[in-house]
Design an enzyme around this catalytic site. Structure first.
Site, PDB file in Angstrom:
ATOM      1  N   SER A 113       0.831  -1.213   0.000  1.00  0.00           N
ATOM      2  CA  SER A 113       0.000   0.000   0.000  1.00  0.00           C
ATOM      3  C   SER A 113       0.860   1.254   0.000  1.00  0.00           C
ATOM      4  O   SER A 113       0.530   2.242  -0.641  1.00  0.00           O
ATOM      5  CB  SER A 113      -0.873   0.064   1.252  1.00  0.00           C
ATOM      6  OG  SER A 113      -1.612  -1.087   1.425  1.00  0.00           O
ATOM      7  N   HIS A 155      -1.301  -2.761  -7.159  1.00  0.00           N
ATOM      8  CA  HIS A 155      -2.002  -2.364  -5.933  1.00  0.00           C
ATOM      9  C   HIS A 155      -3.503  -2.555  -6.092  1.00  0.00           C
ATOM     10  O   HIS A 155      -4.167  -1.804  -6.793  1.00  0.00           O
ATOM     11  CB  HIS A 155      -1.665  -0.899  -5.598  1.00  0.00           C
ATOM     12  CG  HIS A 155      -2.245  -0.458  -4.299  1.00  0.00           C
ATOM     13  ND1 HIS A 155      -2.772   0.791  -4.109  1.00  0.00           N
ATOM     14  CD2 HIS A 155      -2.399  -1.110  -3.128  1.00  0.00           C
ATOM     15  CE1 HIS A 155      -3.218   0.886  -2.872  1.00  0.00           C
ATOM     16  NE2 HIS A 155      -3.004  -0.253  -2.269  1.00  0.00           N
ATOM     17  N   GLU A 183      -4.130  -0.181  -9.298  1.00  0.00           N
ATOM     18  CA  GLU A 183      -3.020   0.742  -9.562  1.00  0.00           C
ATOM     19  C   GLU A 183      -1.816  -0.102  -9.987  1.00  0.00           C
ATOM     20  O   GLU A 183      -1.427  -1.042  -9.289  1.00  0.00           O
ATOM     21  CB  GLU A 183      -2.668   1.555  -8.312  1.00  0.00           C
ATOM     22  CG  GLU A 183      -3.609   2.726  -8.080  1.00  0.00           C
ATOM     23  CD  GLU A 183      -3.231   3.546  -6.841  1.00  0.00           C
ATOM     24  OE1 GLU A 183      -3.487   4.762  -6.849  1.00  0.00           O
ATOM     25  OE2 GLU A 183      -2.699   2.985  -5.868  1.00  0.00           O
ATOM     26  N   ASN A 208      -4.117   6.386  -2.188  1.00  0.00           N
ATOM     27  CA  ASN A 208      -3.953   6.557  -0.746  1.00  0.00           C
ATOM     28  C   ASN A 208      -3.299   7.883  -0.393  1.00  0.00           C
ATOM     29  O   ASN A 208      -3.464   8.394   0.711  1.00  0.00           O
ATOM     30  CB  ASN A 208      -3.157   5.386  -0.168  1.00  0.00           C
ATOM     31  CG  ASN A 208      -4.033   4.140  -0.016  1.00  0.00           C
ATOM     32  OD1 ASN A 208      -5.260   4.236  -0.023  1.00  0.00           O
ATOM     33  ND2 ASN A 208      -3.411   2.982   0.094  1.00  0.00           N
TER      34      ASN A 208
END
Ligand code: NAI
Length: 681
Positions: free
Chosen positions: A404, A425, A437, A475
């Site tokens: 992450s 991801h 991602e 994120n």
């Protein structure tokens, strides 16, 4: 010519051939109109079968005509011409009969379909209502309740469901065209049904209608098209055919120029483009027949499930038998759940589970084309895993990390042949969330990157290329959301007011409810890592909650209190007290809904501008897709960047500056101030 006419005895076959999906281009509309004229004049013809060459029936409008002024003949006229033809037409559908395609079929006297066909009016997904009589004819055929549901949701039904709703007359097994001809011959022996234009809409009780209206309103969450679509169906019930047609047309034209339709069109094209990034044109992906996942926790099990859904055999590696048993049990639960909800049959569920080989032995990985690592978010653990993978896997196997926040370059350091390494991801739950991602390192080979995109296609996910930074695209923006949300609390807003405002903006959940659902510990862990890097993450209230073990729903309380067995968030006095304490020295402000939204969304836009400046995202559309498919940003707003453009960048800059002046945001970034949102280079 997009249409070919043949005659088999007294049946004419009109075959549409307009690859790739038989879209209703201007040429096809004209050819269909001409075919109706020709066949009406042909005395040897008694019935017409309309079928399509290639992989699908008419799949809908021609996307290249989107947003342009429509050219005659217009579809409503084509459908009306077929409906009033002297010979009955039979629509023979396979593949997708969607939008204008289904409207053409509704103009036919009969509809038959292969079992694998999908039928629907998905116009609301593009911010529209059907524009060629769909809202007027469908209720006459399947009743107002079915029509309202299908048109306002836009969700297609399969052929069996279509048969049970009366949308088609019969299912055809085997050769569709032959079946349709036989059907037409048999139909000619019986009295013909009246065309839909001459039929009344079956009655519906007012109470049932109100329930439908309530459901549609609750689901719409700010989206106009479903509500307007429902109004069209209502008009079809209340008014005569012609009046209802005029109302539908008026609604269609009004929506076609709307901001929401423009936003939804933007997302439609962004999604299409995302699958084939121009920088990878001509690069062949590598072979992808077998996959492995390392770590069978929340993410590993979900990724394994997604791979199985795509038909890939999976080897799941855990560190010990206990972990393995847990991982396999999670997989079983995922597929049992899918079977219970009717998404797959129990046999398919068993077959998906059976396609996973669980092991603790890395020696089983010799055959894998792709290995995705999803072990603990810990650099040392991940590096140890990749060291073992380098030994166990074929030298040409692709090695991917689902980290992450960690730096994939560092994870890959020391891996032999780093050109085969990349970040993939996924988002939780990985078998559900559409976003992927794709994070190349400096060494990642183009064909390895292309294989990441190919994987997304196979998994039916939306791929976005992201550069390396803390949190990649998604994120990193989420951190801004959360920081802003806490700043709001310290300056006078309540968690409930912030969550309500963001729901009103169109998100499925506010930032505090979402954290309570996912657990506050994940972010706490990231902050700890950030502090170790010398950063000073801002989350004074969240930190306090974590030290009190208020980690969200799973601990009975987080930003809200929860009664046992109940997920309803209730305002917490403990949290109010913590906020009051932390807010000492902060200027308090009576926050309105629009101001709350701006305080969160505008700084996110500012951060996104920085993400573009740094080249972490290489297309504004990619940021839109990340927000929509990873974080529930309302699709009808077109994503974060489209929203920014539609709102006006100057307005965004002014808003960010105002917040900055009050100490509530970072200053507007250079490119934003210059009024352009462009990727670097
Ligand atoms: P988790 O704690 O649920 O699962 C990790 C699993 O890896 C455990 O089952 C553990 O037994 C196993 N494991 C640990 N060391 C291993 C080894 N050497 N060999 C084989 N298996 C080993 O964690 P989660 O949430 O599934 O996260 C995994 C990764 O995915 C992390 O890097 C995380 O940052 C990332 N991620 C997590 C998301 C989330 O929402 N939970 C979203 C996207 C990425």
């Amino acid at each position: 010519m997009t249409v070919k006419i043949e005659r088999i005895g007294e049946i004419a076959i009109v075959t549409v051939d307009n690859p790739p999906v038989n879209a209703l281009s201007q040429a096809l509309r004209q050819d269909l109109l001409d075919a109706a004229e020709t066949l009406d004049a042909d005395l040897t013809v008694r019935a017409v079968v309309l079928s399509c060459a290639g992989r699908t029936f008419i799949a809908g409008a021609d996307v290249t005509e989107f947003g342009k002024p429509p050219l005659p003949p217009h579809l409503p006229d084509v459908v009306a011409r077929i409906e009033t033809a002297r010979k009955p037409w039979v629509a023979a559908m396979h593949g997708s009969a969607l939008g204008g395609g289904l409207e053409v079929a509704l103009g036919c006297r009969f509809r038959v379909a292969s079992a694998s066909a999908k039928l629907g009016l998905p116009e609301v997904r593009l911010g529209l209502v059907p524009g060629a009589g769909g809202t007027v004819r469908l209720p006459r055929l399947v009743g107002p309740a079915n029509a309202a549901e299908m048109i306002s949701s836009g969700t297609p039904v399969d052929a069996r469901e279509a048969l049970s709703r009366g949308l088609i007359d019969t299912l055809i097994d085997g050769d569709l065209e032959k079946g349709a001809i036989d059907f037409a011959r048999a139909a000619l022996k019986r009295p013909l049904p009246t065309p839909l234009i001459e039929r009344a809409v079956p009655a519906i009780e007012e109470a049932s209608w109100e329930m439908i209206a309530k459901t549609v309103a609750a689901r719409a969450k700010g989206e106009d098209a479903p509500i307007r679509a429902l109004a069209c169906v209502r008009r079809a019930i209340d008014a005569d055919f012609k009046t209802a047609m005029a109302f539908e047309r008026e609604t269609f034209l009004d929506l076609r120029g709307s901001a929401q339709a423009a936003a939804l069109r933007h997302v439609f094209f962004a999604e299409r483009a995302a699958r084939r990034p121009p920088e990878l044109a001509g690069v062949m992906p590598k072979r992808l027949d077998t996959a492995a996942v390392i770590g069978g926790g929340t993410m590993g099990a979900g990724i394994a499930a997604a791979l199985r859904d795509a038909g890939l055999p999976v080897t799941l590696v855990e560190r010990d038998e206990k972990g393995l048993a847990r991982g396999l049990a999670t997989l079983q639960t995922i597929f049992d759940g899918a079977a219970k909800r009717g998404r797959i049959s129990p046999e398919t569920a068993s077959e998906r589970v059976a396609g996973v080989v669980g092991t603790t032995d890395y020696g089983m990985l010799g055959n894998a084309d792709l290995v995705i690592e999803a072990v603990f978010e810990d650099m040392a653990v991940k590096r140890a895993v990749f060291a073992r993978l380098a030994d166990a896997c074929r030298p040409d196997a692709i090695l991917a990390t689902n980290t992450s926040y960690l730096d994939p370059e560092q994870i890959a350091a020391g891996v032999e042949r780093p050109d085969r390494f990349l970040g993939l991801h996924f988002f939780s739950p990985a078998h559900v969330m559409k976003l992927l991602e794709i994070v190349p390192t400096a060494a990642t080979a183009p064909e390895v990157l292309a294989t990441g995109f190919e994987l997304a296609r196979r998994l039916n996910k939306v791929p976005v290329r992201a550069g390396i930074c803390d949190g990649f695209i998604g994120n990193r923006l989420l951190k801004v959301t959360r920081t802003q949300a806490e700043r709001l609390l310290l300056s006078g807003a309540t968690p409930r007011a912030v969550d309500a405002a963001m729901r009103r903006f169109g998100l499925p959940m506010g930032p505090f409810e979402a954290q309570d659902l996912a657990g506050l510990d994940i972010a706490a862990f990231q902050r700890q890592a950030a502090r170790a890097r010398g950063e000073t993450p801002f989350a004074p209230v969240a930190e306090r909650l974590c030290t009190m073990q208020r980690l969200g729903q799973k601990t009975g309380g987080g930003w809200y209190d929860y009664a046992s067995g109940d997920r309803t968030p209730r305002p917490s006095e403990i949290v109010s007290a913590i906020i009051a304490e932390a807010a000492a020295g902060w200027t308090q402000h009576p926050w309105g809904e629009a101001e709350i939204i701006d305080c969160i969304v505008l700084p996110m836009i500012n951060e996104a501008a920085r993400i573009l400046e740094e080249g972490v995202a290489i297309r504004t559309e990619d940021i839109d897709l990340v927000e929509i498919h990873g974080y529930g940003f309302p699709r009808w707003r077109g994503g974060l960047m489209h929203y920014a453009e539609a709102r006006g960048l100057q307005d965004v800059v002014n808003g960010v500056q105002k917040l900055t002046d009050r100490g509530l945001a970072e200053p507007p970034t250079t490119t934003l101030k210059q009024g352009r949102l462009e990727p670097r280079g």
